[in-house]
Design a protein around this motif. Structure first.
Motif, PDB file in Angstrom:
ATOM      1  N   ASP A 108       0.832  -1.203   0.000  1.00  0.00           N
ATOM      2  CA  ASP A 108       0.000   0.000   0.000  1.00  0.00           C
ATOM      3  C   ASP A 108       0.865   1.250   0.000  1.00  0.00           C
ATOM      4  OD1 ASP A 108      -2.358  -1.373   0.068  1.00  0.00           O
ATOM      5  OD2 ASP A 108      -2.853  -0.907   2.143  1.00  0.00           O
ATOM      6  N   TRP A 109       0.447   2.201  -0.798  1.00  0.00           N
ATOM      7  CA  TRP A 109       0.970   3.554  -0.682  1.00  0.00           C
ATOM      8  C   TRP A 109      -0.015   4.290   0.201  1.00  0.00           C
ATOM      9  CZ3 TRP A 109      -1.210   8.319  -1.998  1.00  0.00           C
ATOM     10  CH2 TRP A 109      -0.359   9.420  -1.822  1.00  0.00           C
ATOM     11  N   ILE A 110       0.504   4.875   1.286  1.00  0.00           N
ATOM     12  CA  ILE A 110      -0.325   5.612   2.224  1.00  0.00           C
ATOM     13  C   ILE A 110       0.077   7.074   2.121  1.00  0.00           C
ATOM     14  CG2 ILE A 110      -0.966   5.886   4.646  1.00  0.00           C
ATOM     15  CD1 ILE A 110       0.028   2.893   4.943  1.00  0.00           C
ATOM     16  N   GLY A 111      -0.869   7.919   1.768  1.00  0.00           N
ATOM     17  CA  GLY A 111      -0.587   9.336   1.581  1.00  0.00           C
ATOM     18  C   GLY A 111      -0.262  10.046   2.873  1.00  0.00           C
ATOM     19  N   PRO A 112       0.220  11.279   2.776  1.00  0.00           N
ATOM     20  CA  PRO A 112       0.536  12.062   3.966  1.00  0.00           C
ATOM     21  C   PRO A 112      -0.689  12.192   4.863  1.00  0.00           C
ATOM     22  CG  PRO A 112       1.172  13.239   1.965  1.00  0.00           C
ATOM     23  CD  PRO A 112       0.406  12.030   1.537  1.00  0.00           C
ATOM     24  N   ASP A 126       4.182  10.586   3.276  1.00  0.00           N
ATOM     25  CA  ASP A 126       3.664   9.339   2.728  1.00  0.00           C
ATOM     26  C   ASP A 126       4.606   8.175   3.039  1.00  0.00           C
ATOM     27  OD1 ASP A 126       5.707  10.140   0.950  1.00  0.00           O
ATOM     28  OD2 ASP A 126       4.674   9.289  -0.776  1.00  0.00           O
ATOM     29  N   GLN A 127       4.074   6.953   2.875  1.00  0.00           N
ATOM     30  CA  GLN A 127       4.888   5.768   3.133  1.00  0.00           C
ATOM     31  C   GLN A 127       4.415   4.609   2.277  1.00  0.00           C
ATOM     32  OE1 GLN A 127       4.725   4.335   7.177  1.00  0.00           O
ATOM     33  NE2 GLN A 127       2.718   3.456   6.926  1.00  0.00           N
ATOM     34  N   LEU A 128       5.259   3.614   2.167  1.00  0.00           N
ATOM     35  CA  LEU A 128       4.918   2.339   1.555  1.00  0.00           C
ATOM     36  C   LEU A 128       4.816   1.318   2.672  1.00  0.00           C
ATOM     37  CD1 LEU A 128       7.372   2.406  -1.465  1.00  0.00           C
ATOM     38  CD2 LEU A 128       4.896   2.795  -1.521  1.00  0.00           C
ATOM     39  N   ARG A 163      -7.158  -8.406   3.206  1.00  0.00           N
ATOM     40  CA  ARG A 163      -6.615  -8.439   1.843  1.00  0.00           C
ATOM     41  C   ARG A 163      -5.437  -9.402   1.751  1.00  0.00           C
ATOM     42  NH1 ARG A 163      -5.079  -2.683   1.335  1.00  0.00           N
ATOM     43  NH2 ARG A 163      -4.045  -3.369  -0.556  1.00  0.00           N
ATOM     44  N   ALA A 164      -4.586  -9.423   2.787  1.00  0.00           N
ATOM     45  CA  ALA A 164      -3.442 -10.342   2.814  1.00  0.00           C
ATOM     46  C   ALA A 164      -3.920 -11.789   2.862  1.00  0.00           C
ATOM     47  CB  ALA A 164      -2.542 -10.035   4.008  1.00  0.00           C
ATOM     48  N   GLN A 165      -4.922 -12.043   3.693  1.00  0.00           N
ATOM     49  CA  GLN A 165      -5.478 -13.401   3.786  1.00  0.00           C
ATOM     50  C   GLN A 165      -6.041 -13.862   2.435  1.00  0.00           C
ATOM     51  OE1 GLN A 165      -4.999 -15.495   6.102  1.00  0.00           O
ATOM     52  NE2 GLN A 165      -5.946 -14.983   8.045  1.00  0.00           N
ATOM     53  N   ARG A 166      -6.670 -12.955   1.732  1.00  0.00           N
ATOM     54  CA  ARG A 166      -7.252 -13.304   0.425  1.00  0.00           C
ATOM     55  C   ARG A 166      -6.183 -13.466  -0.651  1.00  0.00           C
ATOM     56  NH1 ARG A 166     -12.681  -9.875   1.113  1.00  0.00           N
ATOM     57  NH2 ARG A 166     -13.711 -11.434   2.392  1.00  0.00           N
ATOM     58  N   ALA A 167      -5.094 -12.717  -0.545  1.00  0.00           N
ATOM     59  CA  ALA A 167      -4.007 -12.825  -1.533  1.00  0.00           C
ATOM     60  C   ALA A 167      -3.204 -14.109  -1.343  1.00  0.00           C
ATOM     61  CB  ALA A 167      -3.085 -11.607  -1.425  1.00  0.00           C
ATOM     62  N   LEU A 168      -3.165 -14.607  -0.127  1.00  0.00           N
ATOM     63  CA  LEU A 168      -2.342 -15.763   0.213  1.00  0.00           C
ATOM     64  C   LEU A 168      -2.594 -16.979  -0.692  1.00  0.00           C
ATOM     65  CD1 LEU A 168      -0.173 -16.585   2.278  1.00  0.00           C
ATOM     66  CD2 LEU A 168      -2.018 -17.293   3.784  1.00  0.00           C
ATOM     67  N   PRO A 169      -3.809 -17.486  -0.792  1.00  0.00           N
ATOM     68  CA  PRO A 169      -4.002 -18.674  -1.641  1.00  0.00           C
ATOM     69  C   PRO A 169      -3.910 -18.367  -3.141  1.00  0.00           C
ATOM     70  CG  PRO A 169      -6.110 -17.957  -0.744  1.00  0.00           C
ATOM     71  CD  PRO A 169      -5.045 -17.106  -0.098  1.00  0.00           C
ATOM     72  N   ARG A 170      -4.093 -17.127  -3.501  1.00  0.00           N
ATOM     73  CA  ARG A 170      -4.028 -16.746  -4.918  1.00  0.00           C
ATOM     74  C   ARG A 170      -2.596 -16.588  -5.409  1.00  0.00           C
ATOM     75  NH1 ARG A 170      -8.222 -11.811  -4.173  1.00  0.00           N
ATOM     76  NH2 ARG A 170     -10.084 -13.042  -3.783  1.00  0.00           N
ATOM     77  N   GLY A 171      -1.662 -16.408  -4.466  1.00  0.00           N
ATOM     78  CA  GLY A 171      -0.278 -16.164  -4.841  1.00  0.00           C
ATOM     79  C   GLY A 171      -0.099 -14.823  -5.524  1.00  0.00           C
ATOM     80  N   THR A 172      -0.892 -13.839  -5.096  1.00  0.00           N
ATOM     81  CA  THR A 172      -0.855 -12.512  -5.710  1.00  0.00           C
ATOM     82  C   THR A 172      -0.485 -11.465  -4.678  1.00  0.00           C
ATOM     83  OG1 THR A 172      -3.197 -12.145  -5.238  1.00  0.00           O
ATOM     84  CG2 THR A 172      -2.664 -13.126  -7.374  1.00  0.00           C
ATOM     85  N   THR A 173      -0.221 -10.260  -5.169  1.00  0.00           N
ATOM     86  CA  THR A 173      -0.006  -9.102  -4.314  1.00  0.00           C
ATOM     87  C   THR A 173      -1.175  -8.156  -4.512  1.00  0.00           C
ATOM     88  OG1 THR A 173       2.396  -9.261  -4.515  1.00  0.00           O
ATOM     89  CG2 THR A 173       1.503  -7.141  -3.818  1.00  0.00           C
ATOM     90  N   ASP A 174      -1.794  -7.743  -3.427  1.00  0.00           N
ATOM     91  CA  ASP A 174      -2.884  -6.773  -3.477  1.00  0.00           C
ATOM     92  C   ASP A 174      -2.272  -5.395  -3.278  1.00  0.00           C
ATOM     93  OD1 ASP A 174      -5.024  -5.021  -2.769  1.00  0.00           O
ATOM     94  OD2 ASP A 174      -6.221  -6.744  -2.159  1.00  0.00           O
ATOM     95  N   TYR A 175      -2.340  -4.550  -4.314  1.00  0.00           N
ATOM     96  CA  TYR A 175      -1.747  -3.216  -4.272  1.00  0.00           C
ATOM     97  C   TYR A 175      -2.845  -2.171  -4.194  1.00  0.00           C
ATOM     98  CZ  TYR A 175       0.583   1.057  -5.677  1.00  0.00           C
ATOM     99  OH  TYR A 175       1.041   2.345  -5.712  1.00  0.00           O
ATOM    100  N   SER A 176      -2.606  -1.137  -3.382  1.00  0.00           N
ATOM    101  CA  SER A 176      -3.587  -0.069  -3.242  1.00  0.00           C
ATOM    102  C   SER A 176      -2.880   1.261  -2.989  1.00  0.00           C
ATOM    103  CB  SER A 176      -4.520  -0.371  -2.065  1.00  0.00           C
ATOM    104  OG  SER A 176      -5.440   0.671  -1.868  1.00  0.00           O
ATOM    105  N   GLU A 177      -3.505   2.322  -3.458  1.00  0.00           N
ATOM    106  CA  GLU A 177      -3.049   3.678  -3.174  1.00  0.00           C
ATOM    107  C   GLU A 177      -4.154   4.405  -2.437  1.00  0.00           C
ATOM    108  OE1 GLU A 177      -1.892   5.593  -6.814  1.00  0.00           O
ATOM    109  OE2 GLU A 177      -0.280   4.158  -7.175  1.00  0.00           O
ATOM    110  N   GLY A 178      -3.886   4.795  -1.217  1.00  0.00           N
ATOM    111  CA  GLY A 178      -4.859   5.562  -0.454  1.00  0.00           C
ATOM    112  C   GLY A 178      -5.901   4.677   0.195  1.00  0.00           C
TER     113      GLY A 178
END
Length: 174
Positions: free
Chosen positions: A87-91, A97-99, A148-163
């Motif tokens: 996740d990108w988290i805005g100011p 901001d941070q990742l 979101r992490a729990q759902r990404a786990l079996p899919r083998g994917t990364t869940d990306y979000s901004e804000g």
């Protein structure tokens, strides 16, 4: 710029690097026990529970930051796996901001679970809890990231979000 000496080119690049933005980086771990309960820590400096992990140090890779923080907090060694959430988290407030990364910390053996001990005064306690309990114990934005992490786990994917994302509880998140 081809005619510049190596020293001049290095100085030019270093000056550009010094002027570029810096990002704060946080790295957490999704760690589970044999019953698929999630490991949470209770920081002494926050109101809510959290996933184990923390802030990366200068020039430290996020994966190594998560592993280091886990050793510092709970004297537990794991190898961080796939990135489940980024996740990108805005100011906000006084913060730039941070990742924020959440890595798969794997499933612990009974021996690993028994070896956990609070090793840092910034942590008052830890617990393995089911997802429903974790969602109630975490701050709303972290609860959403955990789901979101729990759902990404079996899919083998990364869940990306901004804000921020709309949040209506974990059962309502697709």
């Amino acid at each position: 710029m081809a005619d510049l000496t190596d020293d001049t080119r290095f100085a030019y690049l270093a000056e550009g690097n010094a002027k570029q933005a810096r990002k704060r980086v946080a790295a957490d771990l999704l760690i589970r026990d044999a019953a698929d309960r999630v490991l949470l820590v209770n920081p002494t400096y926050k109101e809510c529970w959290d996933l184990p992990g923390g802030m990366a140090e200068e020039n430290e890779p996020p994966r190594k930051a998560a592993e280091r923080e886990l050793v510092e907090e709970l004297d537990l060694v794991v190898t961080a796996g796939d990135v489940l959430v980024l996740d990108w988290i805005g100011p906000h407030g006084p913060w730039d901001d941070q990742l924020l990364f959440i890595f798969d910390g794997g499933r612990l053996t009974a021996r690993q679970v028994a070896s956990i001990r609070v090793a840092d005064q910034e942590i008052s306690e830890y617990a393995f809890v089911d997802l429903d309990s974790a969602v109630r114990m975490l701050r709303a934005d972290m609860a959403q990231r955990l789901v979101r992490a729990q759902r990404a786990l079996p899919r083998g994917t990364t869940d990306y979000s901004e804000g921020p994302r709309p949040w209506s509880g974990w059962r309502g998140v697709p």
